[in-house]
Scaffold this motif. Structure first.
Motif, PDB file in Angstrom:
ATOM      1  N   GLY A 324       0.812  -1.211   0.000  1.00  0.00           N
ATOM      2  CA  GLY A 324       0.000   0.000   0.000  1.00  0.00           C
ATOM      3  C   GLY A 324       0.843   1.257   0.000  1.00  0.00           C
ATOM      4  O   GLY A 324       0.555   2.217  -0.730  1.00  0.00           O
ATOM      5  N   THR A 327       2.379   1.742  -3.428  1.00  0.00           N
ATOM      6  CA  THR A 327       1.397   2.253  -4.386  1.00  0.00           C
ATOM      7  C   THR A 327       1.152   3.740  -4.175  1.00  0.00           C
ATOM      8  O   THR A 327       1.058   4.517  -5.133  1.00  0.00           O
ATOM      9  N   LEU A 328       1.055   4.161  -2.901  1.00  0.00           N
ATOM     10  CA  LEU A 328       0.866   5.578  -2.588  1.00  0.00           C
ATOM     11  C   LEU A 328       2.052   6.405  -3.075  1.00  0.00           C
ATOM     12  O   LEU A 328       1.877   7.467  -3.701  1.00  0.00           O
ATOM     13  N   TRP A 415      -4.145   2.853  -3.331  1.00  0.00           N
ATOM     14  CA  TRP A 415      -3.213   2.545  -2.251  1.00  0.00           C
ATOM     15  C   TRP A 415      -3.915   2.234  -0.938  1.00  0.00           C
ATOM     16  O   TRP A 415      -3.335   1.616  -0.049  1.00  0.00           O
TER      17      TRP A 415
END
Length: 454
Positions: A324, A327-328, A415
């Motif tokens: 996550g 992805t962010l 995310w």
């Protein structure tokens, strides 16, 4: 086992192939399952790509699992009961044939969509037939999975069970590595209809392992099939706190730690690459699974399975947080992303691939000990029903996770589901692992494989 054997087992680091040598029936079932599973994983990826192509919606992709969830729960409970009542070989043959017919249905539907989209109007086929056929496939696969799990305890001695589950990890990892990667390449090169067709061909090879099993009728007195037997299985689970907790912790992991439904959107936006990225990220998780299984030699002398399971799932949650966060980070970094090899943003693919490999590795550690616990702590006449519930958990949990990820990604961002879910996994496992059992005051962490108690 002599002291020399014990010392040799402790020195072993690579996977133990003894189950394949000890039981030709297990060897054939294992090889056949790997071949057929590669095709099944291809179709899972291809269905996601097909529905995203039709709808351009991550939520619609997540609905594949959500719609199939209730039928799968019923199929797991009912199919597990059937495996405890009837000949398990015959039940495997019947459920496998239904799964094969559903794959042929996907070939026809995908061909229909290809014809429509290439026509003058450029339209797509409706999406609901794909949901219907994939649900039928999921039901058949659930019954087959429950029956396969109950077969292992009949064709192998107890001391080889943990090593057999490690071998199953290699098989599953191979499926997850080869299947999605092959699906990505085939979908990008020859199209989705042919991708589904390859699954149908591979199934016919895998079916031989099921066909060549010996007869496996019920042991003990004959009983009538029905919901009474299902209730008896649920009653046994209610009296089995260790097995019950193994299901609960896996549901937690699969509900909050599955980013697979996000892959089509990641391949179209942040990472690029399209179908190639979907296959690569899915395969990365399988690489972790395979590596753990290849170096699974020590599992035979690890006995504190409760501790092993909870620690593995905690690590799984940590890698979900990494996915996550990665992805962010990549969503705020300016870069170009497009379909094809040249459109892949490689830093993003590498970072998310490492997170997926870590999730696959830690999940496999948990799976080895959870499956061993179910087989060794339960009597044979209950294994089918418990395996049915197990299959519902390991396949139904991810479908709840797909719904969770699809909804949260649509409402917030891509995310959000893995980042929030990873922290949720770590916190919930910390609480659940310390809960005391009502019967004797012990915790799940105290489970010892040398004295298996359900």
């Amino acid at each position: 086992m002599t002291q020399t054997d014990v010392a040799g087992q402790r020195r072993r680091r690579m996977v133990d192939l003894a189950p394949l040598r000890a039981s030709p029936a297990f060897a054939r079932l294992w090889v056949g399952g790997v071949v057929a599973g590669i095709g099944s994983q291809m179709s899972i990826v291809a269905v996601g790509l097909q529905i995203y192509e039709i709808t351009e919606s991550t939520f619609a992709v997540g609905l594949v699992g959500g719609i199939a969830l209730l039928p799968m729960i019923i199929a797991g409970l009912w199919g597990g009961m059937l495996a405890d009542v009837f000949d398990r070989r015959r039940l495997l043959i019947a459920s496998s044939l239904i799964a094969w017919l559903s794959v042929l249905g996907l070939v026809a539907l995908s061909t229909w969509d290809a014809v429509l989209s290439s026509g003058p109007a450029g339209t797509h086929a409706p999406v609901w037939p794909f949901y219907l056929v994939t649900t039928i496939n999921a039901v058949a696969a659930t019954i087959s999975g429950a029956t396969r799990g109950s077969v292992v305890g009949r064709i192998l001695p107890p001391e080889l069970i943990s090593r057999a589950t490690a071998l199953n990890g290699i098989g599953f990892g191979t499926q997850l590595t080869v299947g999605p990667a092959l699906a990505g390449v085939l979908a990008a090169s020859i199209g989705l209809p042919w991708t589904f067709a390859v699954d149908a061909v591979l199934f016919t090879v895998g079916f031989l392992g099921v066909w060549m099993l010996p007869s496996l009728p019920r042991l003990g007195e004959r009983v009538e099939a029905g919901w009474g037997q299902v209730r008896a299985g649920l009653g046994f689970l209610k009296r089995s706190p260790n097995i019950r907790m193994s299901f609960i912790v896996d549901i937690v992991a699969m509900t909050f730690g599955r980013p697979y439904v996000l892959f089509p959107a990641l391949g179209a936006t942040i990472v690029g690459g399209g179908a190639l990225t979907v296959g690569a990220l899915t395969a990365a998780g399988a690489v972790g699974t395979i590596l753990v299984s290849l170096f699974s030699g020590p599992v035979a002398h690890i006995h504190r399975h409760g501790i092993a399971i909870t620690r593995a799932i905690t690590v799984f949650g940590g890698f979900a947080v990494l996915f996550g966060a990665g992805t962010l980070l990549m969503s705020v970094v300016e870069h170009d992303a497009a379909a094809g090899w040249s459109g892949i943003y490689w830093p993003a693919l590498v970072l998310l691939g490492v997170a997926m490999a870590g999730m696959g590795a830690s999940d496999e550690v948990s799976a080895i000990f959870r499956q061993t616990m179910i087989i060794k702590a339960a009597p044979d006449e209950m294994r089918g029903r418990l395996q049915g519930i197990f299959v519902v958990v390991v396949t139904g949990g991810p479908r709840i996770g797909d719904m969770y990820a699809g909804i949260l990604a649509t409402a917030v961002a891509l995310w959000c589901p893995p980042l929030v879910g990873g922290f949720a996994i770590i916190g919930l496992i910390a609480v659940l692992s310390r809960l005391r059992r009502s019967r004797d005051g012990q915790r799940f962490r105290d489970y010892d494989d040398r004295h298996p108690v359900a």
